[in-house]
Design an enzyme around this catalytic site. Structure first.
Site, mmCIF file in Angstrom:
data_model
loop_
_atom_site.group_PDB
_atom_site.id
_atom_site.type_symbol
_atom_site.label_atom_id
_atom_site.label_comp_id
_atom_site.label_asym_id
_atom_site.label_seq_id
_atom_site.Cartn_x
_atom_site.Cartn_y
_atom_site.Cartn_z
ATOM 1 N N ARG A 35 0.829 -1.207 0.000
ATOM 2 C CA ARG A 35 0.000 0.000 0.000
ATOM 3 C C ARG A 35 0.866 1.261 0.000
ATOM 4 N NH1 ARG A 35 -5.263 1.594 1.690
ATOM 5 N NH2 ARG A 35 -5.223 3.793 2.151
ATOM 6 N N THR A 144 -16.271 -7.146 0.988
ATOM 7 C CA THR A 144 -16.843 -5.800 0.904
ATOM 8 C C THR A 144 -18.327 -5.872 0.545
ATOM 9 O OG1 THR A 144 -16.964 -3.897 -0.594
ATOM 10 C CG2 THR A 144 -15.706 -5.741 -1.374
ATOM 11 N N SER A 179 -16.505 -2.867 -9.756
ATOM 12 C CA SER A 179 -15.122 -2.527 -10.145
ATOM 13 C C SER A 179 -14.339 -3.831 -10.164
ATOM 14 C CB SER A 179 -14.471 -1.568 -9.131
ATOM 15 O OG SER A 179 -14.060 -2.289 -7.975
ATOM 16 N N TYR A 181 -11.603 -4.385 -8.500
ATOM 17 C CA TYR A 181 -11.262 -4.661 -7.094
ATOM 18 C C TYR A 181 -12.397 -5.420 -6.414
ATOM 19 C CZ TYR A 181 -11.915 -3.709 -2.166
ATOM 20 O OH TYR A 181 -12.237 -3.847 -0.848
ATOM 21 N N HIS A 182 -13.632 -4.892 -6.536
ATOM 22 C CA HIS A 182 -14.755 -5.554 -5.869
ATOM 23 C C HIS A 182 -14.964 -6.960 -6.441
ATOM 24 C CE1 HIS A 182 -15.724 -1.270 -4.874
ATOM 25 N NE2 HIS A 182 -16.012 -1.822 -3.722
ATOM 26 N N LYS A 185 -12.964 -9.546 -4.801
ATOM 27 C CA LYS A 185 -13.549 -9.983 -3.517
ATOM 28 C C LYS A 185 -14.624 -11.053 -3.763
ATOM 29 C CE LYS A 185 -11.499 -7.075 -0.606
ATOM 30 N NZ LYS A 185 -10.575 -7.514 0.438
ATOM 31 N N TYR A 255 -20.279 12.481 -7.124
ATOM 32 C CA TYR A 255 -20.310 11.898 -8.459
ATOM 33 C C TYR A 255 -21.759 11.816 -8.948
ATOM 34 C CZ TYR A 255 -15.439 10.369 -7.744
ATOM 35 O OH TYR A 255 -14.085 10.314 -7.520
#
Ligand SMILES: NC(=O)c1ccc[n+]([C@@H]2O[C@H](COP(=O)([O-])OP(=O)(O)OC[C@H]3O[C@@H](n4cnc5c(N)ncnc54)[C@H](O)[C@@H]3O)[C@@H](O)[C@H]2O)c1
Length: 384
Positions: A35, A144, A179, A181-182, A185, A255
């Site tokens: 990170r 998530t 996304s 990333y999601h 998961k 947004y």
């Protein structure tokens, strides 16, 4: 309990390590500083730069008299993770060690590739290391709420009882992430479910919403023990970002229509949830799923909460709607169940005026460290 914190240098990992150590657990924190490296490469560093993991552990020992063991290494590397499990023989494992940013995962091919390989690679290695060296241990894995997306029906806690053509079954609740990333998961959950039902592992998969705040019981009054707070478009979570934008005099970037609704929680509640899950483990062969958040807010509501807090503290805060760089519904139904962790004993720390004002005051003390050019980068979900 001997607890291994994977991703122990992270925003949530380090506070969790201290929290479990304070509760008397024997803790080892492992991280490869991915990170910090990505943030440095992207010029997206946090508001304050915390000491490295070894230094943090020394400071924690001075403050608490307790020891947190530290290992620096890549958990995507089998030799590294296998030797750590063999040495420590954990009874509990908290798996945070992933690339956690949705915009980073959508930035370009290289970032997407890193996210996919790292996240799946680490989860696969944790499963294999458990099976080889700690088969009775319990893994608490951070997923998530974004795994579910925004379906037009109530979101259950991980599982759905269905009746189809006269027959009944229990299946994983449908996933539709927004996304890459999601999506990693979602893939993690499937991988875990496969090995849970095949090898009988014990796993709790926590579907967590975005977290806010930095202060916990263990770091109060010790700024060097606080986690990093990112406010940039890549690594900052929305409420933390809005607070920094308010202090910097940068209009809050809503947004699109701002009706995007999610479940949020205070960092103190992440620590409670993870501890509660560890202390009441899943059964052998059980994939237990909890939805981990305490309140839902739309982006417009969060912007209003931050604007009002700014006003109380003498700041004039502007809210600005900008074209949505993401592909997501801007107005939708959202009603996720979240009773499992409350049943285990979670006592929520809600987003009161006092809580938001204290985060705001923390950022105001560090106003000179804000780089306004890190706030917005314009990463979009477009192809190529
Ligand atoms: N922060 C949130 O709001 C939030 C919300 C939902 C879920 N989560 C999940 O919780 C977990 C922790 O989130 P966070 O905000 O603390 O993220 P973070 O990036 O601060 O922490 C993750 C840590 O894991 C480490 N790591 C990643 N890959 C590694 C590897 N191969 N080997 C060793 N270490 C590695 C990173 O260096 C980092 O310190 C993540 O899995 C994230 O997806 C976070």
């Amino acid at each position: 309990m001997r607890v291994l914190i994977l991703g122990g240098d992270g925003y949530l990992g380090w506070p969790t390590a201290m929290h479990l150590s304070a509760q008397g657990h024997e803790v080892m924190a492992v991280d490869n500083y991915l990170r910090r490296r990505l943030a440095r490469e992207e010029d997206s560093e946090a508001l304050i730069d915390p000491p490295n993991l070894h230094q943090r552990a020394k400071l924690w020992q001075e403050v608490s008299g307790r020891e947190i063991a530290v290992r620096v290494g890549d958990l995507d590397d089998w030799t590294t993770i296998s030797s750590i499990f063999e040495e420590f023989r954990p009874e509990g494992i908290v798996h945070y060690a992933e690339q956690p940013s949705a915009p980073y995962s959508m930035k370009d091919r290289a970032a997407a590739d890193l996210t996919l390989r790292n996240n799946l690679g680490v989860t696969f290695n944790v499963i294999q290391a458990m099976a080889a060296h700690a088969p009775d241990a319990h893994m608490v894995k951070l997923g998530t709420m974004g795994e579910y997306g925004t379906p037009n029906i109530d979101i259950e806690e991980g599982w759905l009882d269905i009746e189809h053509k006269g027959r009944k079954d229990r299946v994983l609740f449908p996933r539709a992430a927004s996304s890459l990333y999601h999506t990693t998961k979602v893939l993690d959950t499937d991988l875990l479910w496969f090995y849970v039902r095949t090898w009988g592992l014990r796993v709790t998969d926590l579907m967590q919403g975005p977290v806010y705040g930095v202060e916990t019981d263990e770091n109060a009054g010790h700024e060097a023990l606080q986690p990093f707070l990112n406010y940039d478009e890549l690594f900052g979570t929305v409420l933390n970002r809005f607070v920094v934008q308010a202090v910097a005099g940068y209009p809050l970037t809503v947004y699109g229509k701002g009706g995007q609704t999610r479940g949020y929680l205070n960092i103190r509640d992440t620590l409670q949830c993870v501890r509660l899950a560890l202390e009441t483990p899943a059964d052998e062969g059980e994939l237990r799923i909890f939805n981990q958040f305490t309140e839902t807010f739309s982006v417009n509501q969060l912007a209003e909460i931050v604007r009002a807090s700014g006003e109380r503290l003498g700041l004039s805060v502007e809210v600005k709607s900008i074209e949505n760089p993401r592909k997501e519904r801007e107005e939708h139904y959202y009603n996720p169940v979240h009773t499992g962790l409350l049943d285990l004993g979670l006592e929520p720390n809600l987003l009161t005026d006092e809580v938001i004002d204290s985060i705001m005051r923390f950022v105001m003390r560090h106003k000179d460290s804000i780089h306004a050019d890190r706030i917005f980068r314009g990463v979009t979900w477009k192809k190529g």
